[in-house]
Design an enzyme around this catalytic site. Structure first.
Site, mmCIF file in Angstrom:
data_model
loop_
_atom_site.group_PDB
_atom_site.id
_atom_site.type_symbol
_atom_site.label_atom_id
_atom_site.label_comp_id
_atom_site.label_asym_id
_atom_site.label_seq_id
_atom_site.Cartn_x
_atom_site.Cartn_y
_atom_site.Cartn_z
ATOM 1 N N SER A 59 29.890 48.607 27.056
ATOM 2 C CA SER A 59 30.217 49.070 25.707
ATOM 3 C C SER A 59 29.342 50.219 25.206
ATOM 4 C CB SER A 59 30.185 47.899 24.719
ATOM 5 O OG SER A 59 28.898 47.325 24.639
ATOM 6 N N GLN A 79 49.226 60.612 39.144
ATOM 7 C CA GLN A 79 48.202 59.680 39.621
ATOM 8 C C GLN A 79 47.168 59.439 38.526
ATOM 9 O OE1 GLN A 79 46.889 61.897 43.143
ATOM 10 N NE2 GLN A 79 47.629 60.228 44.423
ATOM 11 N N TRP A 80 46.784 60.506 37.861
ATOM 12 C CA TRP A 80 45.778 60.461 36.793
ATOM 13 C C TRP A 80 46.258 59.590 35.637
ATOM 14 C CZ3 TRP A 80 42.498 65.338 36.906
ATOM 15 C CH2 TRP A 80 41.390 65.248 36.061
ATOM 16 N N HIS A 83 45.631 55.845 35.110
ATOM 17 C CA HIS A 83 44.386 55.349 34.519
ATOM 18 C C HIS A 83 44.540 55.114 33.022
ATOM 19 C CE1 HIS A 83 41.694 55.897 38.011
ATOM 20 N NE2 HIS A 83 42.565 56.836 38.334
ATOM 21 N N ARG A 102 60.130 70.279 28.492
ATOM 22 C CA ARG A 102 61.261 70.339 27.563
ATOM 23 C C ARG A 102 61.092 71.512 26.604
ATOM 24 N NH1 ARG A 102 62.468 64.915 24.511
ATOM 25 N NH2 ARG A 102 64.476 65.964 24.204
ATOM 26 N N ARG A 197 38.454 57.455 42.097
ATOM 27 C CA ARG A 197 39.049 58.641 42.709
ATOM 28 C C ARG A 197 38.130 59.364 43.690
ATOM 29 N NH1 ARG A 197 44.248 57.723 42.866
ATOM 30 N NH2 ARG A 197 45.061 57.126 40.829
#
Length: 233
Positions: A59, A79-80, A83, A102, A197
């Protein structure tokens, strides 16, 4: 330098655009329950940070926050993103704001990541790669890969010219197209990301970004990074 080109192709980028807190904040947050604080780091504080990391008292590391601007291939981005969606409230994944195809059209056929070195499928890990292809095989792989990126871009542009809306036309873009986002995250979550990673089996491309993050934040929280490398790295 507050930015790095992780993939070394002149297009990838990760930039540290802001931060809040330091090693001193970690120490003072940890001692808040005793109503004690330090003005400068001392040897006792360094030992405390090491203790916190070694025993996973996480914490106090949530009070240090970083904001990154990232440009990466779409498949690295996805992939990121895992997380963020897999984290709980204690991980302090504070913000993710991504470019939208878009709203923004791709207007450059060079906005794709083409690896300079292609790797073989690992014999022992179904999701990983190992070792480079032969020089000739690598040349052919690169030509094939680049041709597919170009074809994807041309199909995308053709659809736009026909009047197809961006939200549908984007469907033909291959996952190596570059996208960008802003990621706001705590030191705790950053260290978790780096640990996963840079770990065994991680894909080389996202590992390059994790290593770049480590380089960018180390000057800000050098004691925490040194402790993490000692106990978790």
């Amino acid at each position: 330098m507050n930015w790095i080109d992780p993939l070394g192709d002149g297009k990838s980028r990760i930039e540290l655009i802001g931060s809040m807190g330091s090693d001193l904040d970690v120490v003072n947050d940890a001692r808040a329950s005793f109503e004690k604080s330090s003005q400068t780091l001392n040897e006792k504080d360094v030992k405390l940070i090491n203790y916190l990391i070694e025993h996973e008292h996480t914490s106090p590391f949530r009070g240090v926050v970083f904001k990154f601007k990232v440009k990466a291939p779409l498949y690295v981005c996805r992939q990121w993103w895992k997380h963020v969606i897999a984290s709980n409230h204690n991980d302090e994944q504070l913000g993710w704001n991504e470019k939208s195809f878009r709203y923004v059209a791709i207007d450059d056929s060079n906005e794709f990541f083409v690896p300079s070195v292609f790797r073989q499928q690992s014999a022992n890990n179904k999701q990983a790669t190992e070792g480079a292809l032969s020089e000739e095989a690598n040349r052919q792989a690169r030509e094939t890969y680049a041709a597919q990126c170009q074809a994807s871009y041309e199909a995308y542009q053709k659809l736009l010219e026909l009047g197809v809306g961006r939200e549908q036309a984007r469907g033909v873009l291959v996952p190596s197209v570059y996208t960008s986002w802003v990621w706001t995250v705590s030191l705790q979550a950053v260290l978790n990301f780096i640990g996963l990673r840079l770990g065994a089996g991680a894909q080389n491309e996202i590992a390059s970004y994790a290593d770049a993050i480590l380089q960018l934040i180390q000057p800000i929280v050098p004691v925490s990074i040194a402790a993490w490398k000692t106990h978790k790295g």
